[in-house]
Each structure stands twice: as structure tokens, then as C-alpha cells.
Design a protein around this motif. Structure first.
Motif, mmCIF file in Angstrom:
data_model
loop_
_atom_site.group_PDB
_atom_site.id
_atom_site.type_symbol
_atom_site.label_atom_id
_atom_site.label_comp_id
_atom_site.label_asym_id
_atom_site.label_seq_id
_atom_site.Cartn_x
_atom_site.Cartn_y
_atom_site.Cartn_z
ATOM 1 N N SER A 40 -8.316 30.990 -3.220
ATOM 2 C CA SER A 40 -8.135 30.144 -4.407
ATOM 3 C C SER A 40 -7.791 30.965 -5.642
ATOM 4 C CB SER A 40 -9.407 29.323 -4.671
ATOM 5 O OG SER A 40 -10.477 30.145 -5.092
ATOM 6 N N LEU A 41 -8.214 32.225 -5.664
ATOM 7 C CA LEU A 41 -7.931 33.078 -6.814
ATOM 8 C C LEU A 41 -6.564 33.750 -6.735
ATOM 9 C CD1 LEU A 41 -11.388 34.871 -7.234
ATOM 10 C CD2 LEU A 41 -10.374 33.198 -8.804
ATOM 11 N N ARG A 42 -6.003 33.814 -5.531
ATOM 12 C CA ARG A 42 -4.789 34.601 -5.316
ATOM 13 C C ARG A 42 -3.665 34.229 -6.275
ATOM 14 N NH1 ARG A 42 -0.071 33.789 -2.565
ATOM 15 N NH2 ARG A 42 0.983 35.679 -1.781
ATOM 16 N N HIS A 43 -3.313 32.947 -6.372
ATOM 17 C CA HIS A 43 -2.166 32.560 -7.203
ATOM 18 C C HIS A 43 -2.472 32.780 -8.679
ATOM 19 C CE1 HIS A 43 -4.564 28.875 -7.708
ATOM 20 N NE2 HIS A 43 -3.798 28.591 -8.744
ATOM 21 N N LEU A 44 -3.757 32.688 -9.043
ATOM 22 C CA LEU A 44 -4.138 32.942 -10.432
ATOM 23 C C LEU A 44 -3.992 34.427 -10.766
ATOM 24 C CD1 LEU A 44 -7.360 30.712 -10.611
ATOM 25 C CD2 LEU A 44 -5.077 30.165 -11.496
ATOM 26 N N THR A 45 -4.327 35.274 -9.794
ATOM 27 C CA THR A 45 -4.172 36.715 -9.997
ATOM 28 C C THR A 45 -2.704 37.077 -10.192
ATOM 29 O OG1 THR A 45 -6.082 37.069 -8.543
ATOM 30 C CG2 THR A 45 -4.721 38.982 -9.052
ATOM 31 N N ILE A 46 -1.840 36.483 -9.377
ATOM 32 C CA ILE A 46 -0.405 36.740 -9.505
ATOM 33 C C ILE A 46 0.086 36.301 -10.880
ATOM 34 C CG2 ILE A 46 1.867 36.065 -8.639
ATOM 35 C CD1 ILE A 46 0.539 35.840 -5.843
ATOM 36 N N GLU A 47 -0.376 35.145 -11.328
ATOM 37 C CA GLU A 47 0.003 34.634 -12.647
ATOM 38 C C GLU A 47 -0.450 35.588 -13.751
ATOM 39 O OE1 GLU A 47 -1.302 30.905 -15.463
ATOM 40 O OE2 GLU A 47 -0.989 30.508 -13.330
ATOM 41 N N GLU A 48 -1.687 36.064 -13.656
ATOM 42 C CA GLU A 48 -2.203 36.983 -14.671
ATOM 43 C C GLU A 48 -1.399 38.284 -14.692
ATOM 44 O OE1 GLU A 48 -4.122 36.160 -16.870
ATOM 45 O OE2 GLU A 48 -5.372 34.527 -16.134
ATOM 46 N N THR A 49 -0.974 38.743 -13.511
ATOM 47 C CA THR A 49 -0.189 39.968 -13.433
ATOM 48 C C THR A 49 1.162 39.798 -14.121
ATOM 49 O OG1 THR A 49 -1.262 40.504 -11.325
ATOM 50 C CG2 THR A 49 0.744 41.704 -11.871
ATOM 51 N N TYR A 50 1.779 38.635 -13.934
ATOM 52 C CA TYR A 50 3.052 38.371 -14.611
ATOM 53 C C TYR A 50 2.863 38.272 -16.120
ATOM 54 C CZ TYR A 50 6.004 37.727 -10.520
ATOM 55 O OH TYR A 50 6.733 37.951 -9.382
ATOM 56 N N GLU A 51 1.730 37.698 -16.547
ATOM 57 C CA GLU A 51 1.470 37.612 -17.987
ATOM 58 C C GLU A 51 1.281 39.003 -18.580
ATOM 59 O OE1 GLU A 51 -1.795 34.932 -18.490
ATOM 60 O OE2 GLU A 51 -0.605 33.157 -17.979
ATOM 61 N N LEU A 52 0.640 39.893 -17.833
ATOM 62 C CA LEU A 52 0.518 41.272 -18.274
ATOM 63 C C LEU A 52 1.898 41.916 -18.376
ATOM 64 C CD1 LEU A 52 -0.999 43.901 -18.900
ATOM 65 C CD2 LEU A 52 -1.286 44.236 -16.428
ATOM 66 N N GLY A 53 2.742 41.640 -17.380
ATOM 67 C CA GLY A 53 4.104 42.176 -17.407
ATOM 68 C C GLY A 53 4.878 41.708 -18.626
ATOM 69 N N ASP A 54 4.722 40.438 -18.990
ATOM 70 C CA ASP A 54 5.389 39.906 -20.188
ATOM 71 C C ASP A 54 4.925 40.642 -21.438
ATOM 72 O OD1 ASP A 54 6.885 38.050 -18.823
ATOM 73 O OD2 ASP A 54 5.502 36.390 -19.158
ATOM 74 N N LYS A 71 5.230 42.072 1.635
ATOM 75 C CA LYS A 71 6.207 41.090 2.102
ATOM 76 C C LYS A 71 6.471 39.996 1.065
ATOM 77 C CE LYS A 71 4.923 41.748 6.953
ATOM 78 N NZ LYS A 71 4.356 41.109 8.177
ATOM 79 N N SER A 72 5.466 39.704 0.241
ATOM 80 C CA SER A 72 5.603 38.590 -0.702
ATOM 81 C C SER A 72 6.187 38.985 -2.049
ATOM 82 C CB SER A 72 4.238 37.925 -0.916
ATOM 83 O OG SER A 72 3.290 38.867 -1.395
ATOM 84 N N LEU A 73 6.614 40.238 -2.194
ATOM 85 C CA LEU A 73 7.241 40.645 -3.451
ATOM 86 C C LEU A 73 8.512 39.842 -3.703
ATOM 87 C CD1 LEU A 73 7.171 44.560 -3.640
ATOM 88 C CD2 LEU A 73 5.994 42.964 -5.146
ATOM 89 N N PRO A 74 8.832 39.533 -4.964
ATOM 90 C CA PRO A 74 10.135 38.932 -5.264
ATOM 91 C C PRO A 74 11.243 39.854 -4.762
ATOM 92 C CG PRO A 74 8.699 38.814 -7.177
ATOM 93 C CD PRO A 74 7.981 39.684 -6.163
#
Length: 257
Positions: free
Chosen positions: A35-49, A137-140
Motif C-alpha cells: 500500500s505504501l509502494r505507489h506513495l513512495t514512488i510519488e514522494e521520490t518524484y516530488e523530491l526530483g522536482d 524492471k519498473s523504471l520508466p
């Protein structure tokens, strides 16, 4: 800045808060790795921004969000006696020591490139069958292509000069044009992929991060287009009712700004 003792106290405070949340908060109690996985990915992208925007205060905030997720995962792991935050920290410490024999051993390196080559060799000695096993494998796709090229470079599979890579880009563009003229959609897609892959390779030789470069272009386009929208709104004229020539006037204004 905080002393090392103050840093450790702050981290301990976070661990205490995580314990409280996991025990008392209905939402936090229900969370799982999945359940946390997609939230972690989102947070990582926000850090990237935040990093691309060079917003140091936002970087600090987003790093906190990412750190929370790390602590959260470790807390869940501890509940099944599988691992805890200490195991997580020791694991990365052990890896860093093992992968840096030029710091913690007697290996001598001349430059950054030799460090990266040793890193890949050590990973193979650890039991990995391929240097590409470490590419998620799941990298863009764009990021994955860049990581693939970086990985194989570490074992010497690479071009020698930038002009060779540029020649390859030109070759792939010509092959794409041939397939465009043929009208075969699957072959067009394949050749288009080859063009992108070779361009990402060329970016590496130019010391350009293709993901960062494209995202900066995205931000630039958004800013200019929103300026165009604001000017159209000032005129009380929907964009769909404007000619391309009319829109281009404001587009050029946005570029000058």
C-alpha cells in the motif's frame, strides 16, 4: 547546523513517532509494503522536482517524506521479526565498505571511471549473473535506457568517441525515415525506439542527464503555454478560436521572457 548527537536525537525522535503512529493511528496501522509502494514512488518524484527547481527548502521537506517511508518500511519489517531500521542501516554500510575497496582496502584507482568499473566487477563477484540485473524492471523507459548504458559502460562495452555515437544517431534516423516511407507501423516503432536509445547514449557522452534535460524542457513548455493561455484569456478569446499565427506571437513573447 546540527551536531552529530543532535542528528541522532532527531532520528530517534522520528523512530519514536513512527512507533506511536503504527500503534495508535487507524490509517498508519493498516499500511503494508504494497500500500505504501505507489506513495513512495510519488514522494521520490516530488523530491526530483524540487531538485530540478533547486528549491532547497522543498528538497529538505521532500527528503523528510522519503525518510519517513524508509522508517515506515523498517517498522513493518520489525513487526514480523524480519528486519528493523538497524538492519537496514548496517546492510547499506556493509555494501558501501565492500564496494569501496579503494577506501577500505588496498585497491588503487586513478579516477571516477575506475571506481565505477570496480563497482560492477564486485557486483558480479557477489553472484550476479549479469551487470544488468541491477536495473529495476519498473523504471520508466527513458531512465532505464540511461541506466542500461551506464551499466554496460562499467564493463567496457561502450563507444570510444562522441562522434561515433553521433554517427550512430544519424544512422538510426535514416533507418527510421526508410520505415516511415514504407508505412510499416511496427518497424517504425522499432526504429523510433532505436533513435531514442542512441540519443540517450549521445547525451551520456555530452555529460547530459536525458531525464533532467527532458523534464526541464517540459517545464519550459508548460510555462510558455500557460503564458499563451493567460494572454488569450486577457483578450477574451479561446485558444481554439485563435490562428496558429496569433498564438505564435504570444509564444515568441513567452520565449523572450
Amino acid at each position: 547546523m546540527n551536531t552529530r548527537q543532535e542528528q541522532l536525537q532527531a532520528f530517534n525522535r522520528l523512530l519514536d513517532i513512527m512507533d506511536d503512529l503504527r500503534e495508535k493511528c487507524p490509517w498508519d496501522k493498516k499500511q503494508t509494503f504494497e500500500s505504501l509502494r505507489h506513495l513512495t514512488i510519488e514522494e521520490t518524484y516530488e523530491l526530483g522536482d524540487a531538485i530540478l527547481d533547486n528549491d532547497l527548502q522543498e528538497i529538505k521537506k521532500e527528503l523528510g517524506d522519503v525518510l519517513l517511508h524508509i522508517v515506515f518500511y523498517a517498522k513493518i519489517g520489525s513487526e514480523t521479526n524480519t528486519f528493523d531500521i538497524g538492519d537496514v542501516a548496517h546492510s547499506i554500510c556493509d555494501k558501501l565498505i565492500d564496494r569501496h575497496p579503494h577506501i577500505y582496502g588496498d585497491v588503487v584507482v586513478a579516477n571516477e571511471e575506475e571506481v565505477k568499473q570496480n563497482w560492477e566487477k564486485l557486483k558480479l563477484k557477489e553472484g550476479k549473473k549479469s551487470v544488468l540485473e541491477g536495473v529495476p524492471k519498473s523504471l520508466p523507459a527513458l531512465v532505464k535506457a540511461s541506466r542500461i548504458q551506464d551499466k554496460v559502460k562499467g564493463v567496457g562495452f561502450d563507444w570510444e568517441e562522441p562522434h561515433q555515437v553521433w554517427d550512430k544517431v544519424q544512422e538510426e534516423l535514416q533507418e527510421l525515415q526508410v520505415e516511415v516511407q514504407s508505412g510499416h507501423q511496427e518497424k517504425i516503432e522499432a526504429e523510433f525506439g532505436d533513435v531514442l536509445f542512441s540519443m540517450i547514449n549521445y547525451a551520456r557522452f555530452l555529460n547530459v542527464n536525458p531525464e533532467d534535460a527532458l523534464e526541464r524542457t517540459n517545464k519550459k513548455f508548460i510555462k510558455r503555454f500557460q503564458y499563451l493561455e493567460s494572454k488569450a484569456a486577457e483578450l477574451g478569446k479561446p485558444l481554439m478560436d485563435m490562428t496558429l499565427a496569433e498564438m505564435d506571437i504570444f509564444w515568441e513573447e513567452a520565449k523572450r521572457l
